[in-house]
Motif scaffolding. Structure first.
Motif, mmCIF file in Angstrom:
data_model
loop_
_atom_site.group_PDB
_atom_site.id
_atom_site.type_symbol
_atom_site.label_atom_id
_atom_site.label_comp_id
_atom_site.label_asym_id
_atom_site.label_seq_id
_atom_site.Cartn_x
_atom_site.Cartn_y
_atom_site.Cartn_z
ATOM 1 N N VAL A 41 124.268 30.797 65.748
ATOM 2 C CA VAL A 41 123.016 31.665 66.975
ATOM 3 C C VAL A 41 122.906 32.603 67.323
ATOM 4 C CG1 VAL A 41 123.011 31.029 69.910
ATOM 5 C CG2 VAL A 41 123.819 29.005 67.725
ATOM 6 N N VAL A 42 121.819 32.634 67.646
ATOM 7 C CA VAL A 42 121.727 34.693 67.714
ATOM 8 C C VAL A 42 120.661 34.692 68.942
ATOM 9 C CG1 VAL A 42 121.262 36.770 66.430
ATOM 10 C CG2 VAL A 42 121.684 34.791 64.714
ATOM 11 N N PRO A 43 121.618 34.845 69.652
ATOM 12 C CA PRO A 43 121.287 35.170 71.484
ATOM 13 C C PRO A 43 120.309 36.634 70.811
ATOM 14 C CG PRO A 43 122.905 35.311 71.990
ATOM 15 C CD PRO A 43 122.786 35.697 70.322
ATOM 16 N N CYS A 44 118.645 37.032 71.181
ATOM 17 C CA CYS A 44 118.037 37.997 70.551
ATOM 18 C C CYS A 44 116.940 38.800 72.201
ATOM 19 C CB CYS A 44 116.889 37.909 69.469
ATOM 20 S SG CYS A 44 117.191 36.937 68.738
ATOM 21 N N TYR A 45 117.776 39.644 72.434
ATOM 22 C CA TYR A 45 116.329 40.302 73.476
ATOM 23 C C TYR A 45 116.159 42.048 73.159
ATOM 24 C CZ TYR A 45 115.275 42.856 77.714
ATOM 25 O OH TYR A 45 114.246 43.386 78.991
ATOM 26 N N ASN A 46 114.187 42.255 72.557
ATOM 27 C CA ASN A 46 114.161 43.199 72.279
ATOM 28 C C ASN A 46 114.255 43.549 70.971
ATOM 29 O OD1 ASN A 46 112.569 43.135 74.690
ATOM 30 N ND2 ASN A 46 113.609 44.750 75.617
ATOM 31 N N GLU A 47 114.430 42.774 70.036
ATOM 32 C CA GLU A 47 115.471 43.015 68.684
ATOM 33 C C GLU A 47 114.125 42.527 68.357
ATOM 34 O OE1 GLU A 47 118.143 43.970 68.601
ATOM 35 O OE2 GLU A 47 119.327 43.260 70.030
ATOM 36 N N GLU A 48 113.116 43.084 67.732
ATOM 37 C CA GLU A 48 111.929 42.668 66.955
ATOM 38 C C GLU A 48 111.915 43.707 65.598
ATOM 39 O OE1 GLU A 48 106.765 44.137 67.027
ATOM 40 O OE2 GLU A 48 108.090 44.139 68.215
ATOM 41 N N GLU A 49 112.715 44.790 65.579
ATOM 42 C CA GLU A 49 113.269 45.344 65.183
ATOM 43 C C GLU A 49 113.859 45.688 63.406
ATOM 44 O OE1 GLU A 49 113.516 50.033 65.917
ATOM 45 O OE2 GLU A 49 112.883 49.669 67.621
ATOM 46 N N SER A 83 112.570 38.827 75.785
ATOM 47 C CA SER A 83 112.261 39.867 74.993
ATOM 48 C C SER A 83 110.883 40.185 75.970
ATOM 49 C CB SER A 83 111.982 39.763 74.106
ATOM 50 O OG SER A 83 113.516 39.135 73.534
ATOM 51 N N LYS A 84 111.083 41.126 76.151
ATOM 52 C CA LYS A 84 109.578 41.637 76.304
ATOM 53 C C LYS A 84 108.791 42.802 75.046
ATOM 54 C CE LYS A 84 110.686 43.816 80.544
ATOM 55 N NZ LYS A 84 111.197 44.471 81.626
ATOM 56 N N ASP A 85 108.914 43.210 73.976
ATOM 57 C CA ASP A 85 108.537 43.145 72.428
ATOM 58 C C ASP A 85 108.215 42.292 71.827
ATOM 59 O OD1 ASP A 85 110.339 41.836 71.903
ATOM 60 O OD2 ASP A 85 111.454 43.909 70.371
ATOM 61 N N GLY A 86 108.081 42.244 70.811
ATOM 62 C CA GLY A 86 107.486 41.129 69.675
ATOM 63 C C GLY A 86 108.586 39.944 69.066
ATOM 64 N N THR A 87 109.620 40.333 69.593
ATOM 65 C CA THR A 87 110.750 39.488 68.738
ATOM 66 C C THR A 87 110.327 38.003 69.210
ATOM 67 O OG1 THR A 87 112.834 40.993 69.918
ATOM 68 C CG2 THR A 87 113.413 38.362 69.473
ATOM 69 N N TRP A 88 109.728 37.274 70.422
ATOM 70 C CA TRP A 88 108.913 35.298 69.798
ATOM 71 C C TRP A 88 108.226 35.330 68.902
ATOM 72 C CZ3 TRP A 88 110.842 31.866 69.966
ATOM 73 C CH2 TRP A 88 110.050 30.261 70.430
ATOM 74 N N GLN A 89 106.992 36.389 69.273
ATOM 75 C CA GLN A 89 106.573 36.112 67.598
ATOM 76 C C GLN A 89 106.746 36.626 66.407
ATOM 77 O OE1 GLN A 89 105.669 38.664 70.165
ATOM 78 N NE2 GLN A 89 104.470 36.819 71.529
ATOM 79 N N GLU A 90 108.015 37.523 66.405
ATOM 80 C CA GLU A 90 108.816 37.568 65.036
ATOM 81 C C GLU A 90 109.584 36.373 64.667
ATOM 82 O OE1 GLU A 90 110.068 39.382 61.285
ATOM 83 O OE2 GLU A 90 108.590 40.261 63.060
#
Length: 322
Positions: free
Chosen positions: A9-17, A52-59
């Motif tokens: 399990v990996v929590p992600c917040y603005n981790e698109e990069e 997230s406010k960036d493209g994290t979910w799209q990724e």
């Protein structure tokens, strides 16, 4: 006997990069463990998008579409690291025999997963990932972090020294975690309360692969306050002890003043009066602030609001389950 199923399990917040590289390394680790027969082919990496406010979910959508090893959970809004982590753990625990939680920034050593799985196979329910040293940290970060762990233990909160949220938990340990219903989460203190057999795996924490830290100083301070007030009532007891001490000082000053009056030396220093007024006023405000912190937590707990709301789940059928 079927192989054990592992979810990471990996929590992600603005981790698109960083997500692409994180997925590559974790995918390779799962395939390696599958090839040895330690985990089953149903094992997965579960990314949790914390508003997230960036493209994290799209990724995450892209990774899921390209490879069945990657699943996703999309929260309705940002709920903070601890709630996002809990959402992932509660989503995974019904499907997995063991769940490992780790951050997306690749600072946690992925190779420590092997040792954690081996400990689980030996019968351990909770395996803590513990940093072997903090030599790579700045002096300020190293001293404040170590002071935090010592303070927590001093205040009666049972925590594992130099452990963050890199850990393995068995299914029954997660079922125990699900019984803790508090809204104000501090998993580093709650998990040791579960009990069961525990062990540690030491690892070297690396540099962040890409992007910026999501924990600047003010967030780390807030997190520390959350941990202290969520797990211990000793600060309130200390306030009571401080109040009793000030009462004794006041009684002594009363006796001293009477003696001074009896001897005819009634002119007291202005500086000592002013210092006393400011000191007592400051202590009163500090005490009210600490008590207010606890009252505020009681207020939030009494509402019984959900700790997280899931908007969408990406499961193995390569489609969303709302």
């Amino acid at each position: 006997m079927r192989p054990n199923i592992l979810y990471i399990v990996v929590p992600c917040y603005n981790e698109e990069e960083v997500l692409s590289e994180t997925a590559r390394r974790l995918g390779a680790k799962l395939r390696s463990l599958m090839s040895t027969g330690k985990i089953g082919p149903q094992s997965r990496v579960l990314f949790v998008n914390d508003g997230s406010k960036d493209g994290t979910w799209q990724e995450i959508l892209r990774l899921h579409k390209e490879n069945h090893l990657f699943c996703g959970v999309d929260l309705s809004r940002n709920r903070g690291h601890q709630n996002a982590l809990l959402a992932g753990l509660m989503t995974a625990h019904e499907k997995a025999d063991m769940v490992i939680s780790m951050d997306a920034d690749l600072q946690d050593d992925v190779d420590a997963v092997d040792a954690m799985v081996d400990k689980y196979l030996e019968g351990v329910d909770i395996v803590y990932g513990v940093r072997s040293s903090r030599k790579k940290d700045s002096f300020f970060k190293r001293t404040t972090a170590e002071a935090f762990y010592r303070l927590m233990n001093c205040l009666g909160a049972e925590t594992v020294f130099n452990h963050a949220d890199y850990r393995l938990m068995s299914r029954r340990a997660l079922e125990g975690l699900a019984q803790f219903k508090e809204v104000n989460l501090f998993l580093r203190g709650i998990v040791p309360m579960i009990g069961y057999r525990t062990d540690v795996v030491e690892y070297q924490r690396g540099e962040r692969f890409a992007g910026e830290s999501k924990y600047p100083f003010h967030k780390m301070f807030s997190f520390a306050m959350e941990g202290v007030t969520s797990l211990s009532t000793k600060p309130i007891r200390y306030i009571a002890g401080l109040g009793f001490f000030i009462f004794l000082v006041a009684a002594a000053m009363l006796v001293y003043s009477v003696v001074r009056w009896a001897t005819g030396a009634t002119i007291m220093g202005w500086a000592s009066v002013m210092c006393s007024v400011w000191a007592i006023g400051g202590l009163i405000l500090l005490s009210l602030g600490i008590i207010g912190e606890y009252v505020g937590k009681l207020y939030l707990e009494s509402k019984g609001r959900p700790r997280f709301i899931i908007r969408e789940i990406l499961d193995d059928d390569h489609g969303p389950i709302s």
